[in-house]
Design a protein around this motif. Structure first.
Motif, mmCIF file in Angstrom:
data_model
loop_
_atom_site.group_PDB
_atom_site.id
_atom_site.type_symbol
_atom_site.label_atom_id
_atom_site.label_comp_id
_atom_site.label_asym_id
_atom_site.label_seq_id
_atom_site.Cartn_x
_atom_site.Cartn_y
_atom_site.Cartn_z
ATOM 1 N N SER A 25 0.752 -1.211 0.041
ATOM 2 C CA SER A 25 0.062 0.065 0.017
ATOM 3 C C SER A 25 0.834 1.349 -0.045
ATOM 4 C CB SER A 25 -0.765 -0.112 1.472
ATOM 5 O OG SER A 25 -1.753 1.040 1.119
ATOM 6 N N GLU A 26 1.919 1.096 0.825
ATOM 7 C CA GLU A 26 2.934 2.181 0.832
ATOM 8 C C GLU A 26 3.635 2.536 -0.572
ATOM 9 O OE1 GLU A 26 5.599 1.290 3.918
ATOM 10 O OE2 GLU A 26 3.908 1.550 5.631
ATOM 11 N N LEU A 27 3.746 1.449 -1.344
ATOM 12 C CA LEU A 27 4.258 1.626 -2.714
ATOM 13 C C LEU A 27 3.361 2.027 -3.609
ATOM 14 C CD1 LEU A 27 6.455 -1.734 -2.785
ATOM 15 C CD2 LEU A 27 7.325 0.691 -2.285
ATOM 16 N N GLY A 28 1.992 2.211 -3.162
ATOM 17 C CA GLY A 28 1.014 2.845 -4.123
ATOM 18 C C GLY A 28 0.126 1.881 -4.920
ATOM 19 N N VAL A 29 -0.011 0.665 -4.245
ATOM 20 C CA VAL A 29 -0.829 -0.399 -4.933
ATOM 21 C C VAL A 29 -2.075 -0.118 -4.143
ATOM 22 C CG1 VAL A 29 -0.953 -2.797 -5.302
ATOM 23 C CG2 VAL A 29 1.066 -1.780 -5.309
ATOM 24 N N HIS A 30 -3.367 -0.463 -4.973
ATOM 25 C CA HIS A 30 -4.612 -0.455 -4.503
ATOM 26 C C HIS A 30 -4.867 -1.615 -3.681
ATOM 27 C CE1 HIS A 30 -8.877 0.857 -4.858
ATOM 28 N NE2 HIS A 30 -8.955 -0.168 -4.969
ATOM 29 N N LEU A 31 -5.490 -1.628 -2.673
ATOM 30 C CA LEU A 31 -5.437 -2.812 -1.711
ATOM 31 C C LEU A 31 -7.082 -2.767 -1.406
ATOM 32 C CD1 LEU A 31 -3.279 -3.122 1.256
ATOM 33 C CD2 LEU A 31 -2.912 -4.349 -0.897
ATOM 34 N N VAL A 32 -7.611 -4.155 -1.505
ATOM 35 C CA VAL A 32 -8.823 -4.420 -0.921
ATOM 36 C C VAL A 32 -8.740 -5.737 0.245
ATOM 37 C CG1 VAL A 32 -11.350 -5.133 -1.394
ATOM 38 C CG2 VAL A 32 -10.032 -3.885 -3.133
ATOM 39 N N ASP A 33 -9.312 -5.255 1.361
ATOM 40 C CA ASP A 33 -9.083 -6.139 2.450
ATOM 41 C C ASP A 33 -10.507 -7.166 2.522
ATOM 42 O OD1 ASP A 33 -9.060 -7.589 4.835
ATOM 43 O OD2 ASP A 33 -7.488 -6.016 5.238
ATOM 44 N N ALA A 34 -10.398 -8.388 2.134
ATOM 45 C CA ALA A 34 -11.772 -9.149 2.190
ATOM 46 C C ALA A 34 -12.347 -9.004 3.555
ATOM 47 C CB ALA A 34 -11.252 -10.486 1.823
ATOM 48 N N ASP A 35 -11.192 -8.944 4.880
ATOM 49 C CA ASP A 35 -12.105 -8.860 6.087
ATOM 50 C C ASP A 35 -12.726 -7.585 6.079
ATOM 51 O OD1 ASP A 35 -11.095 -11.200 6.856
ATOM 52 O OD2 ASP A 35 -9.153 -10.483 8.024
ATOM 53 N N GLN A 100 -16.773 -4.391 -6.277
ATOM 54 C CA GLN A 100 -16.918 -2.973 -6.620
ATOM 55 C C GLN A 100 -15.679 -2.391 -6.011
ATOM 56 O OE1 GLN A 100 -20.523 -2.155 -4.117
ATOM 57 N NE2 GLN A 100 -21.903 -3.314 -5.656
ATOM 58 N N TYR A 101 -14.888 -2.696 -5.090
ATOM 59 C CA TYR A 101 -13.745 -1.890 -4.603
ATOM 60 C C TYR A 101 -12.524 -2.156 -5.221
ATOM 61 C CZ TYR A 101 -15.939 -0.171 -0.426
ATOM 62 O OH TYR A 101 -16.884 0.723 0.427
ATOM 63 N N LEU A 102 -12.368 -3.168 -6.166
ATOM 64 C CA LEU A 102 -11.097 -3.624 -7.104
ATOM 65 C C LEU A 102 -11.578 -2.536 -8.032
ATOM 66 C CD1 LEU A 102 -10.904 -7.269 -6.915
ATOM 67 C CD2 LEU A 102 -9.260 -5.504 -5.956
ATOM 68 N N ALA A 103 -12.769 -2.505 -8.600
ATOM 69 C CA ALA A 103 -12.911 -1.787 -9.846
ATOM 70 C C ALA A 103 -12.579 -0.441 -9.825
ATOM 71 C CB ALA A 103 -14.440 -1.748 -10.320
ATOM 72 N N ARG A 104 -12.426 0.094 -8.567
ATOM 73 C CA ARG A 104 -11.842 1.668 -8.438
ATOM 74 C C ARG A 104 -10.269 1.749 -8.784
ATOM 75 N NH1 ARG A 104 -15.653 2.664 -3.247
ATOM 76 N NH2 ARG A 104 -17.691 2.007 -4.133
ATOM 77 N N ALA A 105 -9.717 0.568 -8.780
ATOM 78 C CA ALA A 105 -8.176 0.864 -8.593
ATOM 79 C C ALA A 105 -7.563 1.520 -10.022
ATOM 80 C CB ALA A 105 -7.573 -0.790 -8.843
ATOM 81 N N GLU A 106 -6.493 2.279 -9.376
ATOM 82 C CA GLU A 106 -6.031 3.139 -10.491
ATOM 83 C C GLU A 106 -4.737 2.844 -10.779
ATOM 84 O OE1 GLU A 106 -6.842 7.100 -9.640
ATOM 85 O OE2 GLU A 106 -9.135 6.741 -10.369
ATOM 86 N N SER A 107 -4.171 1.922 -9.890
ATOM 87 C CA SER A 107 -2.601 1.141 -10.158
ATOM 88 C C SER A 107 -2.613 0.031 -11.096
ATOM 89 C CB SER A 107 -1.991 0.637 -8.414
ATOM 90 O OG SER A 107 -3.229 -0.141 -7.868
ATOM 91 N N PRO A 108 -1.381 0.110 -11.429
ATOM 92 C CA PRO A 108 -1.363 -0.999 -12.633
ATOM 93 C C PRO A 108 -1.744 -2.311 -12.279
ATOM 94 C CG PRO A 108 0.829 0.128 -12.383
ATOM 95 C CD PRO A 108 -0.031 0.475 -11.129
ATOM 96 N N TYR A 109 -1.723 -2.775 -10.821
ATOM 97 C CA TYR A 109 -2.336 -4.016 -10.315
ATOM 98 C C TYR A 109 -3.068 -3.591 -9.020
ATOM 99 C CZ TYR A 109 1.931 -4.797 -7.381
ATOM 100 O OH TYR A 109 2.741 -4.646 -6.476
ATOM 101 N N ALA A 110 -3.832 -4.415 -8.802
ATOM 102 C CA ALA A 110 -4.335 -4.375 -7.269
ATOM 103 C C ALA A 110 -4.417 -5.586 -6.655
ATOM 104 C CB ALA A 110 -5.996 -4.043 -7.832
ATOM 105 N N ILE A 111 -4.346 -5.273 -5.424
ATOM 106 C CA ILE A 111 -4.216 -6.627 -4.405
ATOM 107 C C ILE A 111 -5.681 -6.964 -3.846
ATOM 108 C CG2 ILE A 111 -3.104 -7.452 -2.444
ATOM 109 C CD1 ILE A 111 -0.741 -6.120 -3.434
ATOM 110 N N LEU A 112 -6.004 -7.858 -3.553
ATOM 111 C CA LEU A 112 -7.284 -8.617 -2.759
ATOM 112 C C LEU A 112 -6.523 -9.276 -1.766
ATOM 113 C CD1 LEU A 112 -9.808 -9.276 -1.873
ATOM 114 C CD2 LEU A 112 -9.939 -11.307 -3.794
#
Length: 203
Positions: A25-35, A100-112
């Protein structure tokens, strides 16, 4: 603009996946936490909470109408049938929240980020899986210290979670977290640079 590909990040309790997620996340990757998604779907006023209260009775609600997680956990840990009922209600709803939350990602990849990525089938929403692995003794130690709980309770949670073999089967990348935080963060940076070169999660 390319649609971001999705990396699934998982690991057993106490494996250090939160520290790994935080650094991504600090590196700018969009995160979605399933919890977090799992918490949102049972907020007061959401349909899932009403169904849970109807099924289990008002004993699983706190006085303020919030879900009493401890009471619910006791009910489902003791009864596999009830756990399956709850999972079949919540998993599809959690899946919708996550999408829905992953769809908002603007980084080259997103993390679940999901402790139950494999067990819940959420890995199907991802193109690649990163497993944070740790020796069981370290998992026990970290969890007992962090949550201040007895060893037996941690052992019970470890039993419900997918076995290491099961996780390793699904993992594309494995980060063995058996050193210090500085080393862990440098490994995350190495993986991040590698992930930036991938298209759709594949080399």
């Amino acid at each position: 603009m390319n649609t971001p590909w999705i990396l699934g990040l998982t690991g057993g309790i106490g494996s250090g996946k939160s520290a790994v997620a935080a650094h991504f996340s600090e590196l700018g990757v969009h995160l979605v936490d399933a919890d977090h998604a799992a918490r949102w779907v049972v907020e007061p006023g959401r349909p899932a909470l009403a169904k849970i209260a109807e099924h289990f009775g008002s004993g699983v609600l706190q006085a303020d109408g919030q879900l009493d997680r401890a009471a619910l956990r006791q009910r489902i840990f003791a009864d596999a049938e009830e756990r399956r009922w709850l999972e079949s209600l919540l998993h599809p709803l959690i899946g919708q929240e996550i999408s829905q939350y992953l769809a908002r990602a603007e980084s080259p990849y997103a993390i679940l980020v999901s402790p139950l990525l494999i067990e819940s089938g959420q890995y199907r929403m991802t193109q690649r899986v990163l497993l944070v692995d740790a020796p069981e003794a370290a998992q026990l130690q970290r969890t007992m210290q962090r949550d201040n709980v007895p060893e037996a309770q941690v052992q019970a949670i470890l039993k419900v979670q997918a076995s290491r073999e099961e996780r390793l089967k699904h993992a594309d990348d494995v980060l063995l977290n058996d050193r210090d935080l500085h080393w862990l963060q440098s490994e995350v940076e190495r993986l991040h640079n590698f992930y930036l070169t991938l298209r759709g999660g594949q080399p």
